[in-house]
Scaffold this active site. Structure first.
Site, PDB file in Angstrom:
ATOM      1  N   GLU A 172      26.537  -9.186  -7.754  1.00 33.56           N
ATOM      2  CA  GLU A 172      25.983  -8.549  -6.566  1.00 33.56           C
ATOM      3  C   GLU A 172      24.497  -8.404  -6.884  1.00 33.56           C
ATOM      4  OE1 GLU A 172      26.764  -4.659  -3.751  1.00 33.56           O
ATOM      5  OE2 GLU A 172      26.612  -4.346  -5.919  1.00 33.56           O
ATOM      6  N   ASP A 203      28.920  -5.139 -10.066  1.00 37.17           N
ATOM      7  CA  ASP A 203      28.311  -4.269  -9.076  1.00 37.17           C
ATOM      8  C   ASP A 203      26.864  -3.988  -9.473  1.00 37.17           C
ATOM      9  OD1 ASP A 203      28.790  -2.450  -6.733  1.00 37.17           O
ATOM     10  OD2 ASP A 203      28.240  -0.932  -8.217  1.00 37.17           O
TER      11      ASP A 203
END
Length: 600
Positions: free
Chosen positions: A350, A315
């Site tokens: 990401e 993330d």
């Protein structure tokens, strides 16, 4: 360098924790509410103590004493029970409480205690169950299983439910290559949620980076390990979504729970001493600090050796390469590549955060995969009628404008997706023009404002057969585009069923019917369509890993595309096929008729 955490060895149990600036650290053992403190000895920047016997199963935490000067990153408060950053299991979930941030207030009754792990054998190393070009299935463990009628109620909402035969059968029907589990490590609700009667349902606010959340994984490491083994037995890999960008201790008004009370240098600070907030969550882990990189590497090693995990999605991944600016040659990349346990794992970035220069799509190592939001946006814009055929062709062909020339052996690095956990579901993309996030308690201000979505004439639910048919056709066209694309593809759980979040495009705090998949209302026609698309793709998967150049680009008259064809305003028809007739790679896009055909 000592091994950090708690471990049983040689007839004793040793505890080691890093706290460079503490004056004193105590190990706190718990039997029910009775706490026994053992002073630890300093060993450089670490503190350690060994106790006789095998203490596996005992609950423990730490307390640290020293200077209290938060403005200088010193948060030492003996009243705070601190969770071991290297804990692998906890006895309860984290809860928000004002006492967590108040100096002198004791928190032993509200902070989870770590559990001393039993000595276990590492799993034998095996290659990851994964193939580029395959289907990654992103899922929230709780939301995916809470309403599944075939999963026993006692098992719903847990990692163990993913090994249930009904769940496995669904994954196999979709030809899932690997499931990508949204965070399963222990997290805490953001401070503003409890007063609203809400909770964090996604888990992107961790406190203990390798400790499994007791709510999602009540059986601890053994439960995750067993579920991974069950999925592996069916040929399905498991990726974990890890949040190494910040911790749930939040900003300076946040609690003292773990790292903050032991070693606040884990958090990045500006020259004036202010916490850097490149995450939007109040703090940012400092990957220029070797101790932070060690924690991240040890966390990954634990999940590979202890649970058999095949890879990781990171993330806000640019944080891992900041010091404080993003560096594509950051130390963490070389350290992962040189690690014998991690070098062959699947790494998925990401590739954006909210800090300066935070959008880094295409800038991660050549053997990493990257979420490609340009694919999502350009495909949505095309089917909405706003985007051109040239942009669509570039995305379907692997996004070489972003990732450069593709190596056939490694394959395309793009992870193509139409929807993810944040943003509209796929069904909501064709049913809502605007977000409807009122249930989140922020006056509909949260969530993305631009979604490249459309509603086919009515905002939200409709009983009009014409609107429903149009939405269904749009969904099939979008999904056909995804399954025709070069690269690894990702489907968020339930999008094959037509799931809705009632127009909420930021359902992180909806642990309820908004965020749970309604299996009783599944669109079985759409589900069968997706299963057929995936089966066809799997039969010739090798041709989707890299774009099979040379190819023929043909217009609706079956003639090779000209520059005028590519630039024609409103053009919505395109055929692509491999130049080698022996390669069964071909697709046709027809916007006017809302169709994508795959195959010659």
């Amino acid at each position: 360098m000592s091994l950090l955490g708690a471990r049983v060895e040689g007839g004793q149990t040793r505890f080691t924790v890093r706290s460079p600036h503490a004056d004193m650290v105590w190990l706190c053992l718990f039997e029910e509410a009775v706490e026994t403190r053992h002073p630890m000895e300093r060993d450089g920047v670490e503190w350690t103590v060994g106790l006789p016997g095998d203490l596996a199963g005992i609950r423990y935490g730490y307390r640290a004493a020293g200077e209290w000067a938060p403005e200088r990153g010193l948060w030492f408060d003996p009243g705070k029970l601190l969770v071991d950053p290297y804990a692998v299991e906890l006895d309860r979930r984290f809860v928000q409480d004002a006492r967590l941030a108040l100096f002198g207030e004791d928190t032993a009754d509200i902070v989870p205690r770590a559990i001393v792990p039993a000595a276990t054998m590492s799993l034998p190393p095996e290659p990851p169950r994964f193939a580029r070009g395959g289907l990654v299935y992103e899922l929230n463990v709780r939301g995916f299983t809470m309403l599944h009628p075939d999963v026993p109620e006692s098992m719903r909402g847990t990692v163990a439910a993913l090994a249930h035969p009904a769940i496995v059968a669904h994954l196999k029907k979709l030809h899932v290559t690997a499931v990508e589990l949204m965070p399963v490590v222990a997290w805490i609700d953001e401070r503003h949620l409890p007063p609203l009667g809400l909770v964090n349902a996604w888990g992107y606010n961790p406190v203990a980076m390798m400790a499994l959340d007791p709510g999602l994984c009540p059986g601890g490491v053994a439960e995750l390990r067993g579920t991974v083994a069950a999925l592996h037995a069916e040929g399905i890999g498991v990726l974990l979504d890890l949040v190494f960008n910040h911790s749930g201790e939040s900003d300076t008004a946040g609690g003292v729970l773990s790292l903050r009370g032991l070693d606040d240098s884990a958090y990045a600070r500006a020259p004036d001493g202010q916490l850097i907030n490149d995450t939007g969550c109040g703090n940012t882990l400092d990957f220029a600090n070797p101790a932070v990189r060690r924690l991240a590497l040890d966390t990954m090693r634990h999940f590979v050796a202890g649970c058999g995990i095949d890879g990781f999605r990171f993330d806000l991944a640019p944080i891992m390469a900041r010091a404080p600016g993003f560096d594509p040659a950051a130390p963490i990349f070389a350290e992962i590549a040189a690690d014998p346990l991690l070098a062959d794992r699947v790494m998925v970035a990401e590739p954006w955060d909210i800090g300066p220069g935070g959008y880094q799509l295409g800038q991660f190592p050549a053997n990493w995969l990257e979420w490609n939001d340009r694919f999502r946006d350009d495909v949505r814009r095309f089917w909405k009628g706003e985007g051109g055929i040239d942009a669509l062709a570039t995305r379907l062909a692997g996004s070489s404008d972003i990732f450069g020339a593709q190596e056939p052996a490694g394959g395309c690095r793009s992870v193509n997706f139409l929807a993810a956990h944040d943003g509209f579901t796929l069904a909501d993309t064709v049913a809502y023009e605007n977000r409807h996030n009122w249930a989140n308690g922020e006056d509909n201000r949260d969530g993305h404002g631009e979604n490249f979505s459309w509603n086919n004439g009515t905002e939200g639910p409709s009983a009009d057969p014409t609107i429903l048919a149009a939405r269904n056709a749009d969904l099939k066209a979008l999904l056909g585009t995804l399954f025709a694309s070069t690269g690894t593809i990702m489907l968020t759980a339930g999008d094959e069923l037509g799931r809705t979040q009632q127009g909420n495009n930021n359902a992180y705090c909806q642990d309820n019917a908004i965020g749970w998949i309604d299996w009783s209302g599944r669109n079985r026609n759409l589900e069968a369509y997706v299963a057929a698309l995936s089966a066809a793709r799997m039969k010739c998967l090798q041709w989707y890993r890299s774009f099979p150049e040379p190819v023929l680009w043909l217009n609706e008259d079956a003639r090779e595309m000209t520059l005028a064809d590519w630039q024609r305003h409103g053009e919505g028809w395109l055929h692509c096929e491999a130049g080698d007739k022996n390669i069964p790679f071909a697709w046709t896009v027809d916007r006017d008729n809302r169709r994508v055909n795959i195959g010659r």
